[in-house]
Enzyme design. Structure first.
Site, PDB file in Angstrom:
ATOM      1  CB  SER A 162      65.736  24.242 -86.438  1.00 15.66           C
ATOM      2  OG  SER A 162      65.916  25.194 -85.405  1.00 15.66           O
ATOM      3  N   GLY A 175      63.963  35.466 -97.001  1.00 13.92           N
ATOM      4  CA  GLY A 175      62.964  34.562 -96.450  1.00 13.92           C
ATOM      5  C   GLY A 175      63.308  33.088 -96.560  1.00 13.92           C
ATOM      6  CG  LEU A 176      65.501  29.215 -94.805  1.00 15.88           C
ATOM      7  CD1 LEU A 176      65.468  28.521 -96.177  1.00 15.88           C
ATOM      8  CD2 LEU A 176      66.888  29.055 -94.172  1.00 15.88           C
ATOM      9  CD  GLU A 191      71.447  35.794 -89.882  1.00 11.16           C
ATOM     10  OE1 GLU A 191      72.459  35.271 -90.383  1.00 11.16           O
ATOM     11  OE2 GLU A 191      71.233  37.013 -89.901  1.00 11.16           O
ATOM     12  CG  HIS A 210      72.671  49.351 -64.346  1.00 12.70           C
ATOM     13  ND1 HIS A 210      73.702  48.685 -64.978  1.00 12.70           N
ATOM     14  CD2 HIS A 210      72.718  50.633 -64.816  1.00 12.70           C
ATOM     15  CE1 HIS A 210      74.331  49.518 -65.795  1.00 12.70           C
ATOM     16  NE2 HIS A 210      73.760  50.702 -65.717  1.00 12.70           N
ATOM     17  CB  THR A 219      64.590  41.143 -90.929  1.00  6.92           C
ATOM     18  OG1 THR A 219      64.850  40.278 -89.825  1.00  6.92           O
ATOM     19  CG2 THR A 219      65.062  42.541 -90.575  1.00  6.92           C
ATOM     20  CD  GLN A 259      71.381  40.601 -59.906  1.00  7.88           C
ATOM     21  OE1 GLN A 259      70.490  40.439 -60.735  1.00  7.88           O
ATOM     22  NE2 GLN A 259      71.193  40.435 -58.617  1.00  7.88           N
TER      23      GLN A 259
END
Length: 379
Positions: A132, A124-125, A363, A338, A158, A336
């Site tokens: 940022s 955790g940050l 990140e 497909h 996460t 594109q």
């Protein structure tokens, strides 16, 4: 550089392909549709040694280098980028932070459980108002005797719900002071620690993302990683390695989208011949193949420097920036190629397209990577 796979890389790639065919590929759509975090899959990956790729064997890990680590992320991400992302976050951020900065006692306590996936790791940050600009974080820790009391919240984390242990960077000094932050290991079940809602995301939907909330959360002083005031500096060093992880993740996404497109373009017939033989499609495939190769070179160059204990700030930022942008472009071209089918969930390129965008944000955004690169080249 030797660009051929070594024996360990071959073993890892073959193992992941076989594992993925049985335990991941059949369930990818269900996990994506319903935002299911497949905890049991990560437990199985732990049994295979892939949740402690970089952890030395005497701590219960596989003891491999960054080269093998990049290969593992890449191969997982070709099957399901969400699994690749969670595996990378567990390895490079939570586990990697303890491995790099933990005391011997902390390593002995946590690394064996993280390396086997008995514990799922979080890191955790980021906060609601500081993405940022992490130096402006508001989450604080105050010393009270043999404990630190943490208050605040971490955002976009996460494994915030399913994780058993989290490494968090919080403010122990003045806001904006790079020496005013410290790092703590926080375990699930500690008083005052809870999780917020799971984020409903565009992509990477099988990789759990949620909020970590601290309400007078009491953490033993022994759980501080390193010294007081080292948190921000530690985090920047951890992110140097984490950027290589995201480059590998991006590379896997790009390869997965390209391989699906190559196969489809050889099978899809329009105007009397496979669309791969129409120049409009053939040139897209040529661009995809070329940029993927460039991405691969940057990523493995960064891994090689990491293995040699050389500085990776510049090469890691380059690899992360370029590879993540390539993943988005290649995935867009894959949709594109497909055509209408690429816009449906029946073909994997739709998911690669959604998943790829996170790589330019997580990140450190592409813009932050440019700042890091510029700062390094102007030294």
């Amino acid at each position: 550089m030797n660009f051929s796979y070594n024996e360990n890389q071959k073993m890892i790639a073959d193992m992941i392909r076989a594992f993925g065919e049985q335990h991941i590929a059949p369930f990818v759509k269900e996990w994506d549709d319903n935002q299911i975090f497949p905890t049991d899959v990560f437990k199985k990956l732990g049994e295979l040694g892939l949740m402690g790729v970089l952890v030395p064997e005497h701590y219960g890990g596989s003891g491999f280098s960054y080269t093998e680590y990049v290969t593992a992320i890449e191969e997982l991400s070709k099957i399901d980028p969400s699994v690749g992302l969670s595996m990378a976050a567990h390895n490079s951020l939570c586990t990697g932070h303890i491995l790099q900065f933990g005391s011997e006692e902390q390593k002995q306590k946590y690394l064996p459980k993280l390396a086997t996936a008995e514990f799922i790791g979080a890191w955790g940050l980021t906060e609601h108002n500081t993405g940022s600009d992490s130096g402006a974080m508001s989450t604080t820790a105050v010393r009270e005797g043999d404990e630190w009391v943490i208050n605040g919240a971490k955002n976009f984390i996460t494994h915030a719900i399913s994780g058993d242990v989290a490494v968090v960077v919080v403010r122990t000094g003045e806001k904006g002071d790079s020496r005013g932050m410290s790092t703590f290991i926080v375990e699930k079940g500690m008083p005052g620690l809870s999780s917020g809602k799971k984020e409903d995301k565009l992509g990477m939907r099988a990789s759990e993302t949620a909020e970590l909330v601290f309400d007078n959360c009491r953490v033993p002083a022994a759980n501080m990683l390193g010294e007081e005031g080292e948190g921000f500096i530690q985090a920047m060093k951890v992110l140097d390695g984490g950027r290589i992880s995201i480059a590998a993740l991006s590379l896997g996404i790009a390869k997965g989208a390209y391989e699906a497109s190559l196969k489809y373009s050889k099978e899809r017939v329009q105007f009397g011949k496979p669309i791969a033989h129409h120049q409009a499609i053939a040139f897209k495939l040529a661009d995809m193949a070329t940029t993927i190769d460039a991405s691969e070179l940057l990523t493995y160059q960064a891994a090689a420097k990491k293995n040699a204990s050389e500085p990776t700030t510049l090469c890691g930022a380059k690899a992360k920036y370029y590879s993540s942008e390539v993943a988005v472009k290649v995935s867009a071209d894959a949709v594109q190629i497909h055509g209408g089918y690429g816009y449906t969930k029946d073909f994997p390129v739709e998911r690669f397209y959604r998943d790829s965008k996170l790589c330019t944000i997580g990140e450190g955004t592409s813009e932050i990577q440019k700042m890091v690169i510029t700062k390094q080249i102007l030294k």
